[in-house]
Design a protein around this motif. Structure first.
Motif, PDB file in Angstrom:
ATOM      1  N   MET A   1       0.823  -1.213   0.000  1.00  0.00           N
ATOM      2  CA  MET A   1       0.000   0.000   0.000  1.00  0.00           C
ATOM      3  C   MET A   1       0.858   1.264   0.000  1.00  0.00           C
ATOM      4  SD  MET A   1      -3.104   1.000  -0.087  1.00  0.00           S
ATOM      5  CE  MET A   1      -4.035   2.489   0.223  1.00  0.00           C
ATOM      6  N   ASP A   2       1.911   1.202   0.786  1.00  0.00           N
ATOM      7  CA  ASP A   2       2.810   2.350   0.835  1.00  0.00           C
ATOM      8  C   ASP A   2       3.506   2.568  -0.501  1.00  0.00           C
ATOM      9  OD1 ASP A   2       2.126   2.752   3.449  1.00  0.00           O
ATOM     10  OD2 ASP A   2       3.795   1.562   4.234  1.00  0.00           O
ATOM     11  N   GLU A   3       3.775   1.480  -1.175  1.00  0.00           N
ATOM     12  CA  GLU A   3       4.434   1.607  -2.472  1.00  0.00           C
ATOM     13  C   GLU A   3       3.522   2.298  -3.500  1.00  0.00           C
ATOM     14  OE1 GLU A   3       5.521  -2.280  -3.595  1.00  0.00           O
ATOM     15  OE2 GLU A   3       7.182  -2.444  -2.142  1.00  0.00           O
ATOM     16  N   VAL A   4       2.248   1.996  -3.388  1.00  0.00           N
ATOM     17  CA  VAL A   4       1.290   2.624  -4.317  1.00  0.00           C
ATOM     18  C   VAL A   4       1.220   4.117  -4.072  1.00  0.00           C
ATOM     19  CG1 VAL A   4      -1.128   2.688  -5.012  1.00  0.00           C
ATOM     20  CG2 VAL A   4      -0.012   0.494  -4.557  1.00  0.00           C
ATOM     21  N   ILE A   5       1.207   4.472  -2.829  1.00  0.00           N
ATOM     22  CA  ILE A   5       1.141   5.906  -2.516  1.00  0.00           C
ATOM     23  C   ILE A   5       2.384   6.611  -3.010  1.00  0.00           C
ATOM     24  CG2 ILE A   5       1.060   7.555  -0.617  1.00  0.00           C
ATOM     25  CD1 ILE A   5      -0.605   5.534   0.944  1.00  0.00           C
ATOM     26  N   VAL A   6       3.519   6.003  -2.798  1.00  0.00           N
ATOM     27  CA  VAL A   6       4.764   6.618  -3.249  1.00  0.00           C
ATOM     28  C   VAL A   6       4.780   6.742  -4.772  1.00  0.00           C
ATOM     29  CG1 VAL A   6       7.261   6.311  -3.371  1.00  0.00           C
ATOM     30  CG2 VAL A   6       6.054   5.850  -1.227  1.00  0.00           C
ATOM     31  N   LEU A   7       4.283   5.698  -5.438  1.00  0.00           N
ATOM     32  CA  LEU A   7       4.242   5.735  -6.909  1.00  0.00           C
ATOM     33  C   LEU A   7       3.316   6.839  -7.409  1.00  0.00           C
ATOM     34  CD1 LEU A   7       5.127   4.516  -9.578  1.00  0.00           C
ATOM     35  CD2 LEU A   7       3.223   2.874  -9.387  1.00  0.00           C
ATOM     36  N   ALA A   8       2.204   7.009  -6.709  1.00  0.00           N
ATOM     37  CA  ALA A   8       1.252   8.053  -7.112  1.00  0.00           C
ATOM     38  C   ALA A   8       1.860   9.438  -6.931  1.00  0.00           C
ATOM     39  CB  ALA A   8      -0.031   7.918  -6.317  1.00  0.00           C
ATOM     40  N   VAL A   9       2.591   9.601  -5.814  1.00  0.00           N
ATOM     41  CA  VAL A   9       3.217  10.907  -5.581  1.00  0.00           C
ATOM     42  C   VAL A   9       4.270  11.188  -6.629  1.00  0.00           C
ATOM     43  CG1 VAL A   9       4.685  12.169  -3.961  1.00  0.00           C
ATOM     44  CG2 VAL A   9       2.737  10.874  -3.111  1.00  0.00           C
ATOM     45  N   VAL A  10       5.022  10.159  -6.999  1.00  0.00           N
ATOM     46  CA  VAL A  10       6.047  10.348  -8.030  1.00  0.00           C
ATOM     47  C   VAL A  10       5.423  10.715  -9.365  1.00  0.00           C
ATOM     48  CG1 VAL A  10       7.846   9.184  -9.351  1.00  0.00           C
ATOM     49  CG2 VAL A  10       7.703   8.843  -6.867  1.00  0.00           C
ATOM     50  N   VAL A  11       4.354  10.052  -9.705  1.00  0.00           N
ATOM     51  CA  VAL A  11       3.688  10.366 -10.981  1.00  0.00           C
ATOM     52  C   VAL A  11       3.149  11.783 -10.963  1.00  0.00           C
ATOM     53  CG1 VAL A  11       1.734   9.759 -12.451  1.00  0.00           C
ATOM     54  CG2 VAL A  11       3.181   7.962 -11.487  1.00  0.00           C
ATOM     55  N   LEU A  12       2.595  12.176  -9.830  1.00  0.00           N
ATOM     56  CA  LEU A  12       2.044  13.530  -9.721  1.00  0.00           C
ATOM     57  C   LEU A  12       3.148  14.567  -9.876  1.00  0.00           C
ATOM     58  CD1 LEU A  12      -0.373  15.337  -9.175  1.00  0.00           C
ATOM     59  CD2 LEU A  12       0.074  15.086  -6.702  1.00  0.00           C
ATOM     60  N   LEU A  13       4.308  14.274  -9.237  1.00  0.00           N
ATOM     61  CA  LEU A  13       5.411  15.202  -9.380  1.00  0.00           C
ATOM     62  C   LEU A  13       5.898  15.286 -10.826  1.00  0.00           C
ATOM     63  CD1 LEU A  13       7.483  14.374  -6.126  1.00  0.00           C
ATOM     64  CD2 LEU A  13       6.111  16.416  -6.615  1.00  0.00           C
ATOM     65  N   VAL A  14       5.932  14.152 -11.472  1.00  0.00           N
ATOM     66  CA  VAL A  14       6.365  14.148 -12.879  1.00  0.00           C
ATOM     67  C   VAL A  14       5.411  14.983 -13.729  1.00  0.00           C
ATOM     68  CG1 VAL A  14       6.704  12.704 -14.915  1.00  0.00           C
ATOM     69  CG2 VAL A  14       7.616  11.984 -12.688  1.00  0.00           C
ATOM     70  N   LEU A  15       4.111  14.845 -13.476  1.00  0.00           N
ATOM     71  CA  LEU A  15       3.136  15.631 -14.258  1.00  0.00           C
ATOM     72  C   LEU A  15       3.294  17.130 -13.985  1.00  0.00           C
ATOM     73  CD1 LEU A  15      -0.077  13.399 -13.890  1.00  0.00           C
ATOM     74  CD2 LEU A  15       1.370  13.702 -15.920  1.00  0.00           C
ATOM     75  N   ILE A  16       3.507  17.446 -12.699  1.00  0.00           N
ATOM     76  CA  ILE A  16       3.670  18.862 -12.364  1.00  0.00           C
ATOM     77  C   ILE A  16       4.916  19.421 -13.040  1.00  0.00           C
ATOM     78  CG2 ILE A  16       4.139  20.449 -10.481  1.00  0.00           C
ATOM     79  CD1 ILE A  16       2.390  18.686  -8.692  1.00  0.00           C
ATOM     80  N   VAL A  17       5.982  18.653 -13.023  1.00  0.00           N
ATOM     81  CA  VAL A  17       7.216  19.112 -13.654  1.00  0.00           C
ATOM     82  C   VAL A  17       7.021  19.260 -15.164  1.00  0.00           C
ATOM     83  CG1 VAL A  17       9.593  18.443 -14.180  1.00  0.00           C
ATOM     84  CG2 VAL A  17       8.725  18.210 -11.843  1.00  0.00           C
ATOM     85  N   ALA A  18       6.285  18.321 -15.761  1.00  0.00           N
ATOM     86  CA  ALA A  18       6.045  18.406 -17.212  1.00  0.00           C
ATOM     87  C   ALA A  18       5.220  19.639 -17.554  1.00  0.00           C
ATOM     88  CB  ALA A  18       5.351  17.138 -17.698  1.00  0.00           C
ATOM     89  N   VAL A  19       4.213  19.884 -16.710  1.00  0.00           N
ATOM     90  CA  VAL A  19       3.372  21.074 -16.979  1.00  0.00           C
ATOM     91  C   VAL A  19       4.192  22.346 -16.795  1.00  0.00           C
ATOM     92  CG1 VAL A  19       1.384  22.367 -16.162  1.00  0.00           C
ATOM     93  CG2 VAL A  19       1.226  19.911 -16.425  1.00  0.00           C
ATOM     94  N   LYS A  20       5.017  22.384 -15.766  1.00  0.00           N
ATOM     95  CA  LYS A  20       5.811  23.584 -15.524  1.00  0.00           C
ATOM     96  C   LYS A  20       6.906  23.760 -16.573  1.00  0.00           C
ATOM     97  CE  LYS A  20       4.121  25.113 -11.567  1.00  0.00           C
ATOM     98  NZ  LYS A  20       3.647  26.500 -11.371  1.00  0.00           N
TER      99      LYS A  20
END
Length: 376
Positions: A1-20
């Protein structure tokens, strides 16, 4: 479960970086990009890449030509009259960096610069010059604004005065002046029309008088010529009539004497005819008393002796005189008077009549009114 949360946060950061990291600038716009608070570049229309969390867009600038209408500004003219002027400025940003860093608000700056420049330009003109010199004011405003706003990255295309409103009292005076000028022009035009009409009427009367006088002159000439020709023809007719009467009388006398010669009257017949003539001689209102002479017999005897010759019996008888054939007959007309009886038309009279008819039928030339009379 913790791995899923970490993966989601990483994906979100990647999207934010791509948008920025990606920035799309529309056509006819530009964006001023800063990195850590310092100017980095001016993003052109299209896809632009940024460094996330380090680069940011300071301002987006519209590169199209813009139109700004400023509210009416009170301006004092050279003759101390306050007028209200509306201005419209057409400008375009040519340097986005200068428009952002050289001036805090370039629209307000253009407005204030337009107001001050307008007051300087109009302050050197009178009210009448201000109302009639829009193009000159526009040119001066544009020149000053374009020079001053060049360092702000702005190009002023043109400046237009939308309205120039003088004070109400001045407007009323101007309307009265315009009304007076129009009334003056109307009166001048009416007077000019009356003058032109009077001139044309006088010209027409002049032409009419000239033509009437010419007609009277021609009529008088023709009448005098007709009287002269009539007098000449009447005199010629009377002369021919008298000549014919004398010829007739001569012919009658000739016939009477011829008859007397053929009759061979005696003194008794002559005495008888003389006695028959006496009552006719006594007729008339003027013959009141008529006396028969006492020597009437001797008168007849002398008359018979004068006309007759004594015969063998002593009686005086009429002897006709010998006829002479040298005298022309009474009906013969001498060559010198042949022209008296010419009934043909006189060529001079016919020519005068034709000339009169030509003058009478001639069209009256119109008055020369093509050139307008000179105005005094």
């Amino acid at each position: 479960m913790d791995e899923v949360i970490v993966l989601a946060v990483v994906v979100l950061l990647v999207l934010i970086v791509a948008v920025k990291s990606v920035m799309v600038v529309p056509q006819a716009q530009s964006a001023v990009v800063e990195r850590l608070g310092r100017f980095r570049t001016v993003a052109q229309p299209g896809l632009n890449m940024l460094v996330p969390f380090f680069d940011r867009v300071r301002a987006r600038i519209d590169l199209r030509e813009q139109v700004v209408s400023f509210p009416p500004q009170p301006v004092i003219t050279q003759d101390n009259l306050t007028v209200s002027i509306d201005t419209v400025v057409y400008f375009q940003v040519t340097d986005a960096r200068a428009a952002v860093y050289e001036i805090s608000n370039y629209i307000v700056a253009v407005e204030q610069l337009t107001t001050t420049t307008l007051r300087n330009v109009v302050g050197a003109m009178s009210l009448e010059e201000t109302l009639t010199s829009r193009d000159a004011i526009n040119t001066q405003l544009r020149g000053v604004l374009d020079t001053e706003t060049g360092r702000w990255g702005i190009r002023v295309a043109r400046v237009e005065l939308k309205a120039i409103d003088p004070p109400p009292s001045i407007q009323d005076s101007m309307e009265k002046q315009m009304r007076a000028d129009r009334e003056k022009r109307a009166m001048i035009l009416n007077a000019e029309g009356t003058r032109e009409s009077a001139i044309k009427t006088a010209e027409g009367q002049k032409q009419s008088a000239i033509l009437a006088a010419e007609g009277q002159k021609q009529a008088a000439i023709l009448e005098a010529e007709a009287d002269r020709q009539s007098s000449i023809l009447r005199a010629q007719g009377e002369r021919a009539s008298q000549y014919l009467q004398s010829q007739g009388q001569a012919k009658a006398i000739e016939k009477v004497f011829a008859a007397v010669k053929r009759a061979k009257p005696t003194p008794e017949l002559l005495a008888y005819q003389y006695l028959q003539t006496l009552p006719q001689m006594a007729q008339g209102d003027a013959n009141k008393v008529w006396v028969v002479p006492s020597d009437f017999g001797k008168s007849l005897e002398g008359f018979a002796r004068m006309l007759g010759e004594p015969g063998e019996d002593g009686v005086f008888r009429y002897e006709p005189s010998q006829e002479t054939s040298d005298a022309p007959p009474a009906e013969a007309v001498e060559e010198s008077v042949q022209a008296w009886f010419d009934t043909s038309t006189n060529p001079e009279v016919a020519e005068a009549v034709r000339a009169a008819e030509a003058v009478a039928r001639k069209e009256v030339p119109p008055a020369n009114m093509s050139q307008p009379p000179e105005r005094g």
